[in-house]
Design an enzyme around this catalytic site. Structure first.
Site, PDB file in Angstrom:
ATOM      1  N   CYS A  23       0.952  -1.243  -0.201  1.00  0.00           N
ATOM      2  CA  CYS A  23       0.045  -0.088  -0.510  1.00  0.00           C
ATOM      3  C   CYS A  23       0.696   1.408  -0.020  1.00  0.00           C
ATOM      4  O   CYS A  23       0.268   2.013  -0.529  1.00  0.00           O
ATOM      5  CB  CYS A  23      -0.841  -0.204   1.019  1.00  0.00           C
ATOM      6  SG  CYS A  23      -2.214  -1.002   1.461  1.00  0.00           S
ATOM      7  N   LYS A  26       0.345   3.546  -2.882  1.00  0.00           N
ATOM      8  CA  LYS A  26      -0.467   4.412  -3.631  1.00  0.00           C
ATOM      9  C   LYS A  26      -0.382   5.921  -3.721  1.00  0.00           C
ATOM     10  O   LYS A  26       0.559   5.939  -3.293  1.00  0.00           O
ATOM     11  CB  LYS A  26      -1.717   4.183  -2.325  1.00  0.00           C
ATOM     12  CG  LYS A  26      -2.495   3.169  -1.710  1.00  0.00           C
ATOM     13  CD  LYS A  26      -3.077   3.530  -0.396  1.00  0.00           C
ATOM     14  CE  LYS A  26      -4.003   3.000  -0.631  1.00  0.00           C
ATOM     15  NZ  LYS A  26      -5.417   3.336   0.133  1.00  0.00           N
TER      16      LYS A  26
END
Length: 356
Positions: A23, A26
């Protein structure tokens, strides 16, 4: 699409093929907001109970009085070098958004982008096996998907779930006086940075894998509690970013006691050695003006506050009277580190206020 068959032993490390892992890759919150603000939106039908308005974890579409569909997607580049672990982490992370709405997963579709001239059939197959293992743990099938030949390895899922509309828990319904409870310890981004630099111990790696492949299965049981008002999960924008989304959406201020926040065992020392991700700094530049920090907040604490979490924990806003029930549900689902980390208050100048 024809895949190559060269030996896994001759292949590069998976993390060397990605410019950002998990993540942490992102798009930064401020950049994403700038991109989306010019995109025209069609009028939302009344059946769309949760859309993009508050940056929630999944869309929720009501199909009848007692059923609503929960739909989400998540995918990213490798955060670890073991292909099976990478696939399992990515799938666990995607399914988490169903749990974060209080939903029960139904099935998934695989999203697969692989550099087929660099990775072997065997490596790609192991990534898919890891994803299938996570789905097996959630009790759902992978019912299809799509593959492309890409420059960087990419894997994730479209996840579909179901929920009673009356039990939907968005990130925009917290109330002043609510307790804030975090289900998993922080520090995955820092551990991934240490791994990429060959500085992560075997024990640290195992802790990282356990944390990132632990399904947030407590979500549906939490959603059934009347005292639980809001749910989200902590992922790429860090604890600060996702707490801010909850506070802004709820028109409240979140008061977080940093001393109560659970951390993975090695991350404090690694952060003090400046082993952090670039995403941490990007996160802060996106939302730092909305955060009030204590004067003695250290650089290491700052890095942990903004550290991107891959497959992070559920963040719960609930009545004070419901705290013990929430902690008991977390314990029953195998989350011994769940902690009360603060509370919600009436809206103040800043939507997130930290104390030591």
């Amino acid at each position: 699409m024809k895949l190559t068959n060269h030996s896994i032993s001759t292949e590069p490390r998976l993390t060397s093929l990605s410019h950002g892992g998990g993540c942490g890759c992102k798009i930064a919150p401020a950049v994403l907001s700038e991109i989306l603000k010019g995109v025209p939106q069609l009028p939302f039908p009344k059946e769309l109970l949760v859309g993009i308005e508050t940056s929630d974890d999944a869309a929720v579409y009501q199909i009848n009085e007692s059923q609503a569909i929960v739909a989400t997607t998540d995918f990213f580049m490798p955060i670890v070098d073991d292909p099976f672990d990478f696939g399992k982490i990515a799938a666990t992370n995607a399914i988490s958004d169903i749990y974060a709405m209080g939903g029960t997963p139904l099935f998934a579709l695989a999203l697969v982008g692989m550099p087929i001239k660099v990775l072997s059939n065997a490596t790609i197959a192991r990534i898919l096996e890891g994803g299938a293992e996570a789905c097996r743990g959630a009790g759902i099938p992978i019912a299809g998907g799509h593959t492309i030949d890409s420059v960087e390895p990419i894997y994730g899922l479209v996840a579909i779930g179901i929920i009673d509309p009356k039990q939907v828990k968005s990130n925009a319904a917290a109330k002043p006086g609510d307790a804030l409870i975090l289900g998993k310890p922080l520090g995955v981004g820092i551990l991934s940075a240490a791994l990429k630099k060959d500085l992560l111990s075997p024990e640290g790696y195992q802790e990282m894998i356990f944390n990132t492949t632990k399904l947030n299965s407590a979500g549906p049981d939490l959603a059934k509690l009347a005292g639980v008002h809001a749910l989200t999960d902590v992922t790429g924008f860090g604890l600060a970013g996702h707490t801010l989304e909850l506070a802004r959406g709820s028109q409240c201020t979140a008061l977080v006691n940093w001393s109560k926040v659970p951390l993975l065992s090695q991350v404090k020392e690694l952060a003090e050695q400046d082993i952090i991700t670039g995403a941490s700094e990007r996160n802060w530049h996106s939302y730092g003006n909305d955060v009030s920090l204590p004067k003695d907040f250290t650089k290491a604490q700052h890095a942990l506050l903004t550290d991107p979490q891959t497959s992070g924990g559920l963040l719960v806003s609930c009545d004070q009277d419901a705290v013990q029930d929430v902690l008991e549900i977390f314990k029953r689902h195998g989350f011994p580190d769940a902690r009360v980390i603060g509370q919600m208050s009436e809206k103040q100048e800043k939507p997130l206020v930290l104390s030591n």
